[in-house]
Design an enzyme around this catalytic site. Structure first.
Site, PDB file in Angstrom:
ATOM      1  CD  GLU A 161      -2.760  -1.345   2.426  1.00 16.17           C
ATOM      2  OE1 GLU A 161      -2.739  -0.439   3.278  1.00 16.17           O
ATOM      3  OE2 GLU A 161      -3.467  -2.356   2.541  1.00 16.17           O
ATOM      4  CG  ASN A 203      -0.691  -7.130  -1.192  1.00 10.24           C
ATOM      5  OD1 ASN A 203      -1.292  -7.761  -2.055  1.00 10.24           O
ATOM      6  ND2 ASN A 203      -1.145  -6.990   0.057  1.00 10.24           N
ATOM      7  CG  HIS A 239      -9.809  -5.639   1.063  1.00  9.38           C
ATOM      8  ND1 HIS A 239     -10.087  -6.738   1.852  1.00  9.38           N
ATOM      9  CD2 HIS A 239      -8.483  -5.426   1.182  1.00  9.38           C
ATOM     10  CE1 HIS A 239      -8.965  -7.159   2.435  1.00  9.38           C
ATOM     11  NE2 HIS A 239      -7.973  -6.385   2.035  1.00  9.38           N
ATOM     12  CD  GLU A 269      -4.643  -7.866   1.889  1.00 12.11           C
ATOM     13  OE1 GLU A 269      -5.474  -7.118   2.441  1.00 12.11           O
ATOM     14  OE2 GLU A 269      -3.410  -7.658   1.953  1.00 12.11           O
ATOM     15  CG  ASP A 271     -12.713  -8.741   2.401  1.00 13.15           C
ATOM     16  OD1 ASP A 271     -12.683  -7.823   1.562  1.00 13.15           O
ATOM     17  OD2 ASP A 271     -12.246  -8.615   3.551  1.00 13.15           O
TER      18      ASP A 271
HETATM   19  O1  9MR Z   1      -6.863  -8.110   8.941  1.00 12.20           O
HETATM   20  C1  9MR Z   1      -6.015  -7.149   9.498  1.00 12.20           C
HETATM   21  C2  9MR Z   1      -6.641  -6.578  10.769  1.00 12.20           C
HETATM   22  O2  9MR Z   1      -6.779  -7.578  11.751  1.00 12.20           O
HETATM   23  C3  9MR Z   1      -5.800  -5.434  11.298  1.00 12.20           C
HETATM   24  O3  9MR Z   1      -6.457  -4.830  12.412  1.00 12.20           O
HETATM   25  C4  9MR Z   1      -5.597  -4.417  10.192  1.00 12.20           C
HETATM   26  C5  9MR Z   1      -4.752  -3.237  10.643  1.00 12.20           C
HETATM   27  O4  9MR Z   1      -4.765  -2.245   9.666  1.00 12.20           O
HETATM   28  O5  9MR Z   1      -4.969  -5.047   9.069  1.00 12.20           O
HETATM   29  C6  9MR Z   1      -5.778  -6.024   8.507  1.00 12.20           C
HETATM   30  O6  9MR Z   1      -5.182  -6.548   7.331  1.00 12.20           O
HETATM   31  C7  9MR Z   1      -4.950  -5.617   6.272  1.00 12.20           C
HETATM   32  C8  9MR Z   1      -3.779  -6.124   5.481  1.00 12.20           C
HETATM   33  O7  9MR Z   1      -2.682  -6.338   6.313  1.00 12.20           O
HETATM   34  C9  9MR Z   1      -3.402  -5.172   4.357  1.00 12.20           C
HETATM   35  N1  9MR Z   1      -4.549  -4.863   3.527  1.00 12.20           N
HETATM   36  C10 9MR Z   1      -5.750  -4.452   4.214  1.00 12.20           C
HETATM   37  C11 9MR Z   1      -6.116  -5.484   5.293  1.00 12.20           C
HETATM   38  C12 9MR Z   1      -7.438  -5.123   5.948  1.00 12.20           C
HETATM   39  O8  9MR Z   1      -7.288  -3.930   6.668  1.00 12.20           O
END
Ligand code: 9MR
Length: 353
Positions: A161, A203, A239, A269, A271
């Site tokens: 990101e 990513n 997402h 990722e 969903d």
């Molecule tokens: O699923 C993850 C969640 O438990 C955390 O609180 C969050 C913190 O920002 O990160 C989530 O995973 C992220 C991933 O690492 C990168 N892309 C977005 C995902 C959803 O926020």
């Protein structure tokens, strides 16, 4: 023709050995998503797993069932704040709680993530670094984490990101102190310390259509390749939201931005969140989005696999981040498969049979 419309026939006594060896699909219609994904030519169908559910044996028996999920990503355990909570003090227990059972279950691992603006420890984010110091911190982190996980990861999300939706560089301690070169620096360090077979990925989210951001990412890949900076793959997070999700053609076109550049891609990722209250109609639309995204990956050369960002609604990150939205996963509160699960299964099978 959809296989479910075929009337099941038991093998005849005169059937050839090959016919007998292969049961009619309707006799075993849902063998698991990874089994179907591999038959359809993908490397895996996977899931993210978070540490909060490790004591739920019903969940775990699905999460580490390699017929269902042939690949696992730790949702949090490999992020900087957990891996290096204080400077040069490394802790792998959170990641290991997911990675080790995945190894035992022969599930591939996608490792996530070396460099991100988020989930950084206070000592790092609050530090007053010179460029040389922060470069040293970055190299030391990647060296230790890469050596610990060795060749065990199929892929590493090296940088996560780094861009805003308008294609500009996202503000972070990395950008402020090291400049935009931090991205290539991270890829060079990753190549130096992870095994040669491990794929190095960039990513991001919001790049599942041809838009400003996905074009900027594609330009970065081209620039890296022109300058011999190591990069092997692009992860499209995927997402999505019911009602606003990219179509099959959108996702396919976005994947096709990267293929000619010589890198592989993956949906990393996936969903599909629903604006609550939920309904069967919304679940049907959600199922279409899951199926279309999976099919787009199947139909594009070098899209290697699909990972869902957890498969169980109660542990999804969505409700906390987007109040009023939820039910984004393949399995419902009672761990029952939803329409979305069957839609993904159907789309994988229709191609694989
Ligand atoms: O699923 C993850 C969640 O438990 C955390 O609180 C969050 C913190 O920002 O990160 C989530 O995973 C992220 C991933 O690492 C990168 N892309 C977005 C995902 C959803 O926020």
């Amino acid at each position: 023709m959809k296989l479910s419309t075929i009337i099941p026939l038991l093998p005849l006594a005169s059937a050839t050995p090959t016919q007998q060896a292969r049961p009619h699909p309707s006799l075993n219609k849902y063998p698991g998503l990874d089994i179907l994904a591999k038959r359809a030519g993908l490397l895996y169908f996977g899931t993210a797993i978070d540490n909060v559910v490790l004591n739920n044996s019903a969940y775990i028996s699905i999460a580490h069932n390699s017929s269902e999920f042939g690949q696992v990503t730790p949702s949090n355990g490999q992020k900087w704040m957990y891996i290096e909570p204080s400077r040069n003090n490394f802790s792998y227990s959170m990641a290991d709680a997911i990675v080790k059972p995945a190894i035992r279950a022969r599930q591939m691992r996608r490792c996530h993530t070396f460099v991100w603006h988020n989930q950084l420890p206070a000592w790092l984010e609050g530090g007053n670094w010179t460029k040389a110091e922060l470069t040293g911190v970055l190299e030391n982190h990647i060296r230790n984490e890469a050596r610990y996980f060795g060749n065990g990861c199929y892929a590493w999300d090296v940088v996560n990101e780094a861009f805003e939706d308008d294609g500009s560089f996202r503000d972070s301690i990395w950008l402020r102190v090291l400049g935009k070169e931090y991205i290539e620096l991270a890829f060079r360090f990753a190549r130096k310390y992870v095994g040669r077979r491990v794929r190095l990925y960039y990513n991001d989210y919001g790049i599942e259509r041809v838009n400003v951001k996905s074009k900027v990412v594609a330009a970065m890949v081209k620039d890296f390749i022109d300058r011999d900076i190591p990069i092997d793959g692009i992860g499209l997070q995927a997402h999505f939201t019911v009602g606003r999700a990219p179509t099959y053609d959108d996702v396919k076109a976005a994947l096709n931005l990267f293929i000619p550049l010589g890198v592989e891609t993956a949906l990393t990722e996936l969903d599909v969140r629903i604006q609550l209250p939920d309904s069967l109609e919304k679940q049907a639309l959600q199922a279409q989005v899951y199926a279309n995204s999976t099919k787009a990956c199947m139909d594009v050369g070098d899209c290697v696999g699909v990972t869902v960002w957890d498969f169980w609604d109660p542990v999804s990150w969505v409700p906390e981040t987007f109040p009023g939205y939820g039910n984004a996963c393949l399995f419902d509160d009672g761990l029952k498969r939803k329409q979305a699960y069957y839609a993904v299964s159907d789309v994988l099978r229709d191609d694989g049979e």
